[in-house]
Design a protein around this motif. Structure first.
Motif, PDB file in Angstrom:
ATOM      1  N   ARG A 416       0.832  -1.207   0.000  1.00 32.98           N
ATOM      2  CA  ARG A 416       0.000   0.000   0.000  1.00 32.98           C
ATOM      3  C   ARG A 416       0.867   1.257   0.000  1.00 32.98           C
ATOM      4  O   ARG A 416       0.572   2.226  -0.702  1.00 32.98           O
ATOM      5  CB  ARG A 416      -0.929  -0.005   1.210  1.00 32.98           C
ATOM      6  N   GLU A 420       0.966   4.310  -2.780  1.00 29.29           N
ATOM      7  CA  GLU A 420       0.679   5.699  -2.412  1.00 29.29           C
ATOM      8  C   GLU A 420       1.868   6.611  -2.591  1.00 29.29           C
ATOM      9  O   GLU A 420       1.751   7.815  -2.395  1.00 29.29           O
ATOM     10  CB  GLU A 420       0.197   5.743  -0.959  1.00 29.29           C
ATOM     11  N   LEU A 488      -3.180   5.509  -5.139  1.00 27.51           N
ATOM     12  CA  LEU A 488      -4.152   4.891  -4.251  1.00 27.51           C
ATOM     13  C   LEU A 488      -5.354   4.376  -5.033  1.00 27.51           C
ATOM     14  O   LEU A 488      -5.925   3.331  -4.694  1.00 27.51           O
ATOM     15  CB  LEU A 488      -4.594   5.884  -3.186  1.00 27.51           C
ATOM     16  N   TYR A 491      -4.404   1.095  -6.485  1.00 30.11           N
ATOM     17  CA  TYR A 491      -4.376   0.082  -5.417  1.00 30.11           C
ATOM     18  C   TYR A 491      -5.775  -0.428  -5.115  1.00 30.11           C
ATOM     19  O   TYR A 491      -5.986  -1.640  -4.979  1.00 30.11           O
ATOM     20  CB  TYR A 491      -3.736   0.703  -4.174  1.00 30.11           C
TER      21      TYR A 491
END
Length: 536
Positions: A416, A420, A488, A491
């Protein structure tokens, strides 16, 4: 628009029995040029490589922590000149800390079927090959997971039988899909257990596959797939190819950490009784300090020599390296049975699934018009995959439940954070204490058994096709597309996903749940009667 890989894998997990929640991370790198798939072919085969990494964690209750249970590492090779794809399964591992039944087989079948099914395949190609080398080990990608008491890795025969069932299920699923579509489909299955003939191999795997028979439509072929002509091979073939130029390197692909690649390198750089041959030394250019005319003649003569050497080098380049032109495919597999990786005391297996699906004009979608190097939505850079693998192999361990929980938090947080754009703090590398410096001359040169095994790197195939520290065929053309940048949104849309399942547990013949502990039935003890003595 076809379904992406993450959603296809999550959909397959919804059919598992039990009550639990799965969390999936699917990392697929953008295509990059790759010239080492068929390094000994003439001319060179241009292919494009993608890395695939699947991480699955499980949560037994809403309040319990996540624990990684399955990881899959694979490579996708695309050869546009023959409209072929090779899906190579590099490693599959589990921690043994999941709820029964394990989701590993379901996840692997879903991955294979995603690339095998023409409707979900993300690359436009008519021919597909799925290949792997099955070798039983206690752990592959989860460090120290073999120390966990709940992990029960499969043995050599069990692993080969497991992969044979997985390939059979994928073939049957493809057959069912082909019957519902108008596009004709050809599917073939191949396997080899080195050192075993066909009868011995079938007898060895028969106890494992007794409850899962193979249908007559997909009877397995015991042997290699490189002599058949029903499904085209990935390496392109020119009309001018002859028996001299069509060598062993045009049939067998080379993968990282694969015994076939190591054997191919030995055959290519072995020239006969004299052993391995070094590259020929180039003659130095002649110089002269005499008159201008003599110097001119010396330079011109040396230029002629350069032309002759260059022509001779081209002639040698047209010939197969080493023994590649003398060793046939059948002989290669026969000699493969004597390799150390195949005769080390454990049974190993090579499995291959080949299929051809010929689409009609309406089925040629916009995927065929896209450049093979163009990154697709949701793809990441290859550096990100390597960083996640490095963190998994060196920064965490799974010997206990507590350490597995901590490792899951670090790995999922790393993925993650990389998406980001956050600089993730690397996890500390776990090493055993370093050995003390030698105090005497007798300890100056310790033997291999005295050294700490943690400092020995796992066996991997070195970067192949290197000569004097240089690539034989350098790839000098740059990639016109930049590396994909993750965010993001990427993701949440393509990489990470979760699903909650609540299905009844499977029942046995008596109508009881397989995982339910039943009370022990009462046991009736019979007493033997004594035979009366006959009175005289």
């Amino acid at each position: 628009m076809s379904i992406n890989l993450r959603d296809a894998l999550l959909k397959s997990l919804t059919a598992l029995p039990g009550v639990r929640e799965f969390h999936l991370h699917a990392l697929v790198s953008s295509p990059r040029k790759h010239l080492s798939l068929f390094p000994f072919s003439k001319p060179k085969c241009r292919s494009y490589l993608q890395d695939v990494l699947i991480l699955l964690s499980e949560q037994s209750t809403p309040d319990s922590p996540r624990i990684l249970v399955t990881v899959i590492e694979a490579c996708v090779y695309h050869v546009p000149s023959t409209s072929s794809i090779i899906l190579y399964i590099s490693k599959v591992d589990s921690t043994g800390q999941c709820t029964s039944p394990s989701p590993t087989a379901t996840l692997v079948r879903a991955l294979l079927f995603y690339y095998a099914d023409p409707t979900t395949r993300p690359i436009a190609a008519e021919h597909l090959w799925i290949q792997l080398f099955a070798r039983a080990q206690s752990q592959y990608l989860f460090p120290n997971s073999a120390d966990f008491s709940g992990k029960r890795p499969l043995g050599d025969i069990q692993l080969c039988g497991w992969w044979k069932r997985v390939f059979t299920d994928v073939a049957l699923q493809l057959e069912s899909r082909g019957k519902r579509s108008d596009a004709p489909m050809v599917i073939r299955l191949f396997y080899i257990l080195p050192g075993y003939n066909e009868i011995e191999a079938e007898h060895s795997l028969k106890p494992v596959n007794a409850s899962r028979p193979v249908t007559h439509s997909y009877q397995w072929t015991y042997g290699h797939p490189y002599s058949q002509t029903e499904i085209p091979l990935p390496c392109p073939r020119n009309d001018l190819d002859t028996e001299k130029t069509r060598n062993l390197g045009c049939f067998i692909p080379s993968f990282d950490d694969d015994p076939k690649s190591r054997f191919m390198d030995e055959i290519a750089y072995t020239t006969g009784p004299e052993g391995i041959k070094s590259p020929p030394r180039k003659r130095a250019r002649a110089t002269s300090s005499t008159s201008h005319g003599e110097d001119h003649r010396a330079v011109s003569n040396d230029g002629d020599d350069d032309d002759e050497r260059r022509d001779g080098h081209n002639e040698k380049d047209d010939r197969p390296l080493g023994e590649l032109g003398k060793v046939s495919v059948d002989e290669f597999w026969e000699r493969m049975s004597f390799r150390q990786e195949c005769v080390a005391g454990a049974v190993t297996g090579f499995f291959a699934l080949g299929m051809s699906s010929f689409r009609n004009e309406s089925g040629s979608d916009e995927r065929s018009a896209v450049s093979p190097l163009a990154p697709q939505p949701g793809q990441v850079s290859s550096k990100m995959n390597k960083r996640v693998i490095t963190s998994l192999m060196t920064g965490v361990e799974f010997s206990t439940r507590e350490r597995a929980i901590r490792a899951t938090e670090l790995i999922e947080g790393t993925i993650r954070g990389l998406c980001e754009g956050i600089s993730v703090v690397p996890a500390p590398v776990i090493h055993a204490p370093r050995p003390r410096p030698p105090t005497s001359s007798s300890e100056a040169h310790p033997t291999t058994t005295e050294q700490d095994a943690s400092f020995l790197a796992p066996p991997r195939t070195p970067p192949p096709r290197m000569a004097n520290g240089k690539r034989i065929v350098p790839d000098v053309s740059p990639n016109p597309f930049p590396e994909p940048e993750t965010s993001l949104e990427t993701y949440q849309t393509f990489i990470y996903g979760s699903t909650c399942i609540s299905n009844p547990l499977p029942q046995n013949k008596d109508g009881l749940n397989e995982n339910k502990v039943t009370s022990t039935p009462p046991v009736t003890i019979l007493t033997a009667r004594r035979k009366k003595k006959r009175q005289e």
